[in-house]
Motif scaffolding. Structure first.
Motif, short mmCIF file in Angstrom:
data_model
loop_
_atom_site.label_atom_id
_atom_site.label_comp_id
_atom_site.label_asym_id
_atom_site.label_seq_id
_atom_site.Cartn_x
_atom_site.Cartn_y
_atom_site.Cartn_z
N ARG A 63 -4.10 3.77 1.55
CA ARG A 63 -4.83 3.30 2.74
C ARG A 63 -6.14 2.64 2.33
O ARG A 63 -6.50 1.58 2.82
CB ARG A 63 -5.08 4.51 3.65
N TYR A 64 -6.86 3.27 1.41
CA TYR A 64 -8.11 2.69 0.93
C TYR A 64 -7.85 1.32 0.28
O TYR A 64 -8.54 0.34 0.59
CB TYR A 64 -8.83 3.61 -0.06
N ASN A 65 -6.86 1.26 -0.61
CA ASN A 65 -6.56 -0.01 -1.28
C ASN A 65 -6.34 -1.13 -0.27
O ASN A 65 -6.86 -2.24 -0.42
CB ASN A 65 -5.32 0.12 -2.17
N GLU A 66 -5.55 -0.85 0.75
CA GLU A 66 -5.26 -1.86 1.77
C GLU A 66 -6.51 -2.22 2.57
O GLU A 66 -6.69 -3.38 2.96
CB GLU A 66 -4.15 -1.37 2.70
N SER A 67 -7.40 -1.25 2.77
CA SER A 67 -8.61 -1.52 3.57
C SER A 67 -9.56 -2.49 2.88
O SER A 67 -10.38 -3.11 3.54
CB SER A 67 -9.35 -0.21 3.87
N GLY A 70 -6.48 -4.91 -0.94
CA GLY A 70 -5.52 -4.72 -2.02
C GLY A 70 -4.12 -4.50 -1.48
O GLY A 70 -3.91 -4.37 -0.27
N VAL A 71 -3.18 -4.48 -2.39
CA VAL A 71 -1.79 -4.21 -2.02
C VAL A 71 -1.29 -3.04 -2.89
O VAL A 71 -1.82 -2.78 -3.96
CB VAL A 71 -0.88 -5.44 -2.23
N GLY A 77 -2.09 -1.57 -7.20
CA GLY A 77 -2.42 -0.53 -6.23
C GLY A 77 -2.05 0.85 -6.71
O GLY A 77 -2.08 1.14 -7.91
N TYR A 78 -1.71 1.69 -5.76
CA TYR A 78 -1.47 3.09 -6.01
C TYR A 78 -0.39 3.30 -7.08
O TYR A 78 0.66 2.67 -7.04
CB TYR A 78 -1.06 3.81 -4.71
N HIS A 79 -0.67 4.23 -8.02
CA HIS A 79 0.27 4.57 -9.10
C HIS A 79 0.49 6.08 -9.05
O HIS A 79 -0.39 6.86 -9.41
CB HIS A 79 -0.32 4.16 -10.44
N ASP A 80 1.65 6.51 -8.58
CA ASP A 80 1.90 7.93 -8.32
C ASP A 80 1.83 8.79 -9.58
O ASP A 80 1.20 9.85 -9.56
CB ASP A 80 3.26 8.10 -7.63
N THR A 81 2.44 8.37 -10.66
CA THR A 81 2.47 9.21 -11.86
C THR A 81 1.07 9.36 -12.45
O THR A 81 0.64 10.48 -12.75
CB THR A 81 3.46 8.64 -12.90
#
Length: 150
Positions: A63-67, A70-71, A77-81
């Motif tokens: 959510r922060y990245n998109e705000s 970012g994508v 963007g987000y990297h789960d591992t």
């Protein structure tokens, strides 16, 4: 100017600003650094029991990245591992810290430790596995060594 391989935080207020800005999606993008990621995550785990970090961290960061424009896709963007490896490391760090220390003392000690290094996940993962699309999308277990246990 410092010769440290990381940027330490000056005080607890600076960490609160990062963490609260992350949650509110008001943090300037330039402040979302490696150190900011670790400080915000440590703050969430240590000082925000109302946030279920394991269940919510993906949504919070995405959510922060998109705000900030970012994508969150297969390359950015987000990297789960990586996120979950650092969450594990931060929990291990907190287990051995003095519970009376300030937030800034704990965060700066984390940043100065091996766990705080940007390449710390590569102790457990091959570069190919860690930086794969599959690892970005979903937590993958390590292929080189087991993660530390809590």
């Amino acid at each position: 100017m410092t010769d440290l391989p990381y940027r330490p935080f000056a005080d607890d207020a600076a960490i609160h600003r990062i963490g609260e800005g992350l949650l509110a999606c008001t943090l300037p993008r330039a402040d979302w650094t490696h150190e900011g990621h670790l400080a915000a995550t440590l703050w969430l785990i240590r000082d925000r029991p109302d946030v279920a970090v394991d269940a919510e961290i993906a949504g919070i960061i995405s959510r922060y990245n998109e705000s900030v424009g970012g994508v969150n896709d297969d390359m950015n963007g987000y990297h789960d591992t990586i996120t979950h490896v650092f969450v594990t490391g931060i929990r291990c760090h907190l287990m051995v810290r003095d519970t009376s220390e300030t937030l800034v003392e704990s965060v700066n000690a984390l940043l100065a430790s091996p766990i705080g290094r940007r390449d710390w996940p590569l102790r457990f993962y091959s570069r190919d596995r860690l930086f794969s699309v599959a690892a970005r999308r979903k937590f993958l277990p390590p292929d080189l060594a087991p993660l530390p246990t809590l």
